[in-house]
Design an enzyme around this catalytic site. Structure first.
Site, PDB file in Angstrom:
ATOM      1  N   LYS A   1      28.390   6.336 -53.463  1.00 38.79           N
ATOM      2  CA  LYS A   1      27.993   6.743 -52.108  1.00 38.79           C
ATOM      3  C   LYS A   1      26.888   5.848 -51.567  1.00 38.79           C
ATOM      4  O   LYS A   1      26.201   5.151 -52.326  1.00 38.79           O
ATOM      5  CB  LYS A   1      27.572   8.217 -52.104  1.00 38.79           C
ATOM      6  CG  LYS A   1      28.799   9.125 -52.239  1.00 38.79           C
ATOM      7  CD  LYS A   1      28.500  10.575 -51.999  1.00 38.79           C
ATOM      8  CE  LYS A   1      29.805  11.368 -52.086  1.00 38.79           C
ATOM      9  NZ  LYS A   1      29.614  12.799 -52.090  1.00 38.79           N
TER      10      LYS A   1
ATOM     11  N   ARG B   1      31.654  14.258 -60.348  1.00 39.37           N
ATOM     12  CA  ARG B   1      32.881  13.794 -59.659  1.00 39.37           C
ATOM     13  C   ARG B   1      32.751  12.288 -59.437  1.00 39.37           C
ATOM     14  O   ARG B   1      31.852  11.860 -58.714  1.00 39.37           O
ATOM     15  CB  ARG B   1      32.984  14.557 -58.330  1.00 39.37           C
ATOM     16  CG  ARG B   1      34.220  14.224 -57.517  1.00 39.37           C
ATOM     17  CD  ARG B   1      34.228  14.985 -56.196  1.00 39.37           C
ATOM     18  NE  ARG B   1      35.429  14.703 -55.434  1.00 39.37           N
ATOM     19  CZ  ARG B   1      35.570  13.626 -54.665  1.00 39.37           C
ATOM     20  NH1 ARG B   1      34.584  12.768 -54.521  1.00 39.37           N
ATOM     21  NH2 ARG B   1      36.702  13.429 -54.018  1.00 39.37           N
TER      22      ARG B   1
HETATM   23  N1  HH2 Z   1      32.613  13.764 -51.940  1.00 44.89           N
HETATM   24  C1  HH2 Z   1      33.718  13.280 -51.335  1.00 44.89           C
HETATM   25  C2  HH2 Z   1      34.876  14.049 -51.240  1.00 44.89           C
HETATM   26  N2  HH2 Z   1      34.932  15.291 -51.788  1.00 44.89           N
HETATM   27  N3  HH2 Z   1      33.901  17.037 -52.993  1.00 44.89           N
HETATM   28  C3  HH2 Z   1      32.824  17.537 -53.609  1.00 44.89           C
HETATM   29  N4  HH2 Z   1      32.854  18.755 -54.164  1.00 44.89           N
HETATM   30  N5  HH2 Z   1      31.643  16.819 -53.699  1.00 44.89           N
HETATM   31  C4  HH2 Z   1      31.522  15.572 -53.163  1.00 44.89           C
HETATM   32  O1  HH2 Z   1      30.428  14.989 -53.258  1.00 44.89           O
HETATM   33  C5  HH2 Z   1      32.655  15.008 -52.493  1.00 44.89           C
HETATM   34  C6  HH2 Z   1      33.849  15.791 -52.422  1.00 44.89           C
HETATM   35  C7  HH2 Z   1      33.675  11.894 -50.762  1.00 44.89           C
HETATM   36  O2  HH2 Z   1      34.102  10.963 -51.732  1.00 44.89           O
HETATM   37  P1  HH2 Z   1      35.567  10.303 -51.751  1.00 44.89           P
HETATM   38  O3  HH2 Z   1      36.613  11.334 -52.039  1.00 44.89           O
HETATM   39  O4  HH2 Z   1      35.589   9.151 -52.673  1.00 44.89           O
HETATM   40  O5  HH2 Z   1      35.718   9.699 -50.316  1.00 44.89           O
HETATM   41  P2  HH2 Z   1      36.604  10.085 -49.071  1.00 44.89           P
HETATM   42  O6  HH2 Z   1      36.088  11.386 -48.541  1.00 44.89           O
HETATM   43  O7  HH2 Z   1      36.384   8.931 -48.125  1.00 44.89           O
HETATM   44  O8  HH2 Z   1      38.029  10.218 -49.525  1.00 44.89           O
END
Ligand code: HH2
Length: 284
Positions: A222, A258
């Site tokens: 992030k 995660r």
């Molecule tokens: N962060 C993202 C998505 N889902 N869920 C939880 N519980 N906690 C988090 O910190 C979290 C989440 C964002 O990360 P990512 O899935 O890699 O990115 P994107 O939303 O662009 O798909």
């Protein structure tokens, strides 16, 4: 000792690694990486071999500025993959804020519902009985605002009180709805409507929250990692920083981390644990 997570039992002796499987064209760090059911299955198997304890399947990017995806499109992205992952032998988490998508996935079989809006939606509330009775876990995440605008000017009078207050209130509500305490995970939602100062205050206060709850922490790649590195590091240069963050979160009591980089995270956690247990032995 093992603890149930949906249809599976996981070892409680160490933090669990949740491997991210994004089926999106536009996720901030791995958008477009996985296309099609075969590729998704191969990627999930790779994450499993690398040490993932849980696979988190997502069909919508919630990065700052992301456009919302229709529930139909999201369902089309995640359902066939969830079907193809049923025989993987690992708990499957669904990262979705849409009740329609969750309801369809529940029929196929999932072990955790990861809702970045923290189960505030009335449609999601209506599904709680089904989720509870299936023995499925829930992750309640805090987000201020909506992905499209959440990073424009996040504001809190007291970020720790507000975010932890919301999470604990949702936890109480879920317990009152009949969820077992071990079915519930809380997540402050790093980067979701929070400045660097807000994220740091929440991270430092995590032990307060982990005292009465199970924590899930998502810091992988992030922008706060780039901010702490002190340079505009592109996503591919955030691995070392992400590993440092995972170890800090584990030390602060995180039960699930995660992450995108499963092998490296599992290795880092193993070494951290080995060091802490030899430290304990020496101090006896
Ligand atoms: N962060 C993202 C998505 N889902 N869920 C939880 N519980 N906690 C988090 O910190 C979290 C989440 C964002 O990360 P990512 O899935 O890699 O990115 P994107 O939303 O662009 O798909």
């Amino acid at each position: 000792m093992t603890q149930r997570l949906g249809r599976y039992g996981l070892d409680t002796g160490r933090p669990w690694v949740m491997g991210i499987l994004n089926l999106t064209p536009d996720s901030f760090s791995d958008g477009g990486l996985v296309r099609g059911i075969d590729a998704a299955r191969a990627r999930a198997q790779q994450l499993q071999a690398q040490g993932a304890d849980i696979i988190d399947v997502g069909g919508e990017s919630t990065r700052p500025g992301a456009e919302a995806v229709s529930p139909e499109e999201e369902t089309h992205r995640v359902l066939p993959v969830l079907e193809a992952l049923q025989d993987l032998g690992l708990p499957l988490s669904l990262d979705s804020r849409r009740p329609q998508v969750v309801a369809a996935a529940m029929k196929i079989g999932i072990d955790m519902v990861n809702d970045v809006t923290g189960f505030r939606d009335a449609g999601m509330q209506a599904l709680l009985g089904t989720i509870r009775d299936a023995g499925c876990a829930v992750c309640v995440m805090h987000m201020q605002g909506e992905p499209q605008t959440m990073q424009q000017a996040p504001q809190y009078a007291d970020v720790v009180t507000e975010v932890f207050g919301f999470l604990q209130q949702q936890q109480q509500h879920l317990l009152a709805c009949g969820f077992r305490a071990d079915q519930i995970f809380l997540d402050p939602g790093f980067g979701f409507g929070k400045t660097l100062a807000h994220n740091l205050a929440l991270l430092q206060a995590l032990p307060q929250l982990s005292a009465g709850s199970q924590l899930l922490v998502g810091l992988s790649r992030k922008s706060l990692i780039a901010a702490l590195l002190g340079r505009d590091a592109p996503v591919r240069e955030r691995l070392a920083g992400s590993l440092a963050a995972v170890l800090y979160a584990a030390q602060q009591g995180a039960r699930i981390v995660r992450v995108h980089d499963v092998q490296e995270t599992a290795d880092a956690l193993r070494v951290w644990q080995g060091l802490s247990s030899s430290f304990h032995m020496r101090s006896l």
